[in-house]
Structure formats: structure tokens, C-alpha cells
Motif scaffolding. Structure first.
Motif, PDB file in Angstrom:
ATOM      1  N   GLY A  18       0.903  -1.233  -0.034  1.00  0.00           N
ATOM      2  CA  GLY A  18      -0.188   0.039  -0.114  1.00  0.00           C
ATOM      3  C   GLY A  18       0.663   1.330   0.044  1.00  0.00           C
ATOM      4  O   GLY A  18       0.489   2.121  -0.897  1.00  0.00           O
ATOM      5  N   ALA A  19       1.850   1.136   0.802  1.00  0.00           N
ATOM      6  CA  ALA A  19       2.859   2.423   0.856  1.00  0.00           C
ATOM      7  C   ALA A  19       3.381   2.768  -0.466  1.00  0.00           C
ATOM      8  O   ALA A  19       3.613   3.734  -0.999  1.00  0.00           O
ATOM      9  CB  ALA A  19       3.826   2.351   1.945  1.00  0.00           C
ATOM     10  N   LEU A  20       4.042   1.561  -1.173  1.00  0.00           N
ATOM     11  CA  LEU A  20       4.695   1.831  -2.369  1.00  0.00           C
ATOM     12  C   LEU A  20       3.487   2.130  -3.431  1.00  0.00           C
ATOM     13  O   LEU A  20       3.797   2.912  -4.349  1.00  0.00           O
ATOM     14  CB  LEU A  20       5.382   0.567  -2.997  1.00  0.00           C
ATOM     15  N   THR A  21       2.491   1.558  -3.515  1.00  0.00           N
ATOM     16  CA  THR A  21       1.388   1.866  -4.329  1.00  0.00           C
ATOM     17  C   THR A  21       0.997   3.406  -4.330  1.00  0.00           C
ATOM     18  O   THR A  21       0.712   4.178  -5.202  1.00  0.00           O
ATOM     19  CB  THR A  21       0.211   1.099  -4.247  1.00  0.00           C
ATOM     20  N   LEU A  22       0.888   3.956  -2.997  1.00  0.00           N
ATOM     21  CA  LEU A  22       0.595   5.212  -2.804  1.00  0.00           C
ATOM     22  C   LEU A  22       1.745   6.220  -3.314  1.00  0.00           C
ATOM     23  O   LEU A  22       1.408   7.107  -3.949  1.00  0.00           O
ATOM     24  CB  LEU A  22       0.389   5.309  -1.278  1.00  0.00           C
ATOM     25  N   LEU A  23       2.759   5.902  -2.718  1.00  0.00           N
ATOM     26  CA  LEU A  23       4.114   6.590  -3.450  1.00  0.00           C
ATOM     27  C   LEU A  23       4.164   6.603  -4.950  1.00  0.00           C
ATOM     28  O   LEU A  23       4.376   7.640  -5.537  1.00  0.00           O
ATOM     29  CB  LEU A  23       5.220   5.912  -2.988  1.00  0.00           C
ATOM     30  N   SER A  24       3.703   5.446  -5.601  1.00  0.00           N
ATOM     31  CA  SER A  24       3.714   5.489  -7.206  1.00  0.00           C
ATOM     32  C   SER A  24       2.666   6.331  -7.577  1.00  0.00           C
ATOM     33  O   SER A  24       2.964   7.090  -8.819  1.00  0.00           O
ATOM     34  CB  SER A  24       3.821   4.090  -7.704  1.00  0.00           C
ATOM     35  N   ASN A  25       1.742   6.686  -6.797  1.00  0.00           N
ATOM     36  CA  ASN A  25       0.650   7.517  -7.379  1.00  0.00           C
ATOM     37  C   ASN A  25       1.109   8.894  -7.273  1.00  0.00           C
ATOM     38  O   ASN A  25       0.375   9.755  -7.926  1.00  0.00           O
ATOM     39  CB  ASN A  25      -0.661   7.085  -6.815  1.00  0.00           C
TER      40      ASN A  25
END
Length: 105
Positions: A18-25
Motif C-alpha cells: 500500500g505504501a509503495l502503491t500510494l508513493l507511485s501515485n
């Protein structure tokens, strides 16, 4: 230690994913270091491919924006399921549920 790690693995997968997905967004808004930019771009590629494969099983087509939202929803679900599994294996420090399915809260 290994028993604890085994039961909390799904929770940590959800948190990190979730953290990496949020950061990629947020990649277009934030200036990231080169290593972080590389990591986030690879993560976005892998998660997009995984979500497209998963939705392809059910013959569902989604846009790239919907792919990232679906990936985030999956990782949040991993956190919830992992926390539930982790709580089931706790003996002494188990959380007491305030209500159950058969009771009204």
C-alpha cells in the motif's frame, strides 16, 4: 520469532504494498531520488501487470487509474485479513471484539 513472522506476513505485505502503491501515485507530484524513482516505477509496472492479470481472469477491463485503485484496495484488504489472522493466533494479548456478527453493537 518465525511463528510470529509467519502470521504477520500478510499484514506487512499489505502495508508495504500500500505504501509503495500510494508513493507511485504521488510520483508525478514529488521529486524522488533516483533509486526511489526506479523502485516506484518498477513497482507500478509489476502491480499493474498483476491487477490486469487478476481482472483478466474475470474478463474485466480497467484503465490504468482504476488498476492502481484496485491494487490499493487489494493491499488494504491484505492488511485487514492479515490483522485478523494475526489476532487469531495470539494467545495472551488477543484483542477482544466489542461485538460479533450475532450481536448488535
Amino acid at each position: 520469532m518465525i511463528q510470529w513472522l509467519k502470521h504477520c506476513m500478510l499484514t506487512w505485505l499489505g502495508i508495504l504494498g500500500g505504501a509503495l502503491t500510494l508513493l507511485s501515485n504521488l510520483q508525478g507530484v514529488l521529486d524522488l531520488a533516483k533509486w526511489a524513482d526506479y523502485l516506484v516505477s518498477k513497482w507500478a509496472t509489476v502491480t499493474a501487470a498483476a491487477v490486469q492479470w487478476l481482472t483478466g481472469i474475470f474478463d474485466i477491463r480497467m484503465s490504468s487509474e482504476a488498476n492502481s485503485m484496485t491494487a490499493m484496495a487489494l493491499f488494504v484488504s491484505f492488511i485487514a485479513v492479515g490483522a485478523r489472522i494475526e489476532n487469531e493466533f495470539k494467545v495472551e494479548k488477543r484483542e477482544a471484539r466489542s461485538c460479533s456478527m450475532s450481536q448488535r453493537c
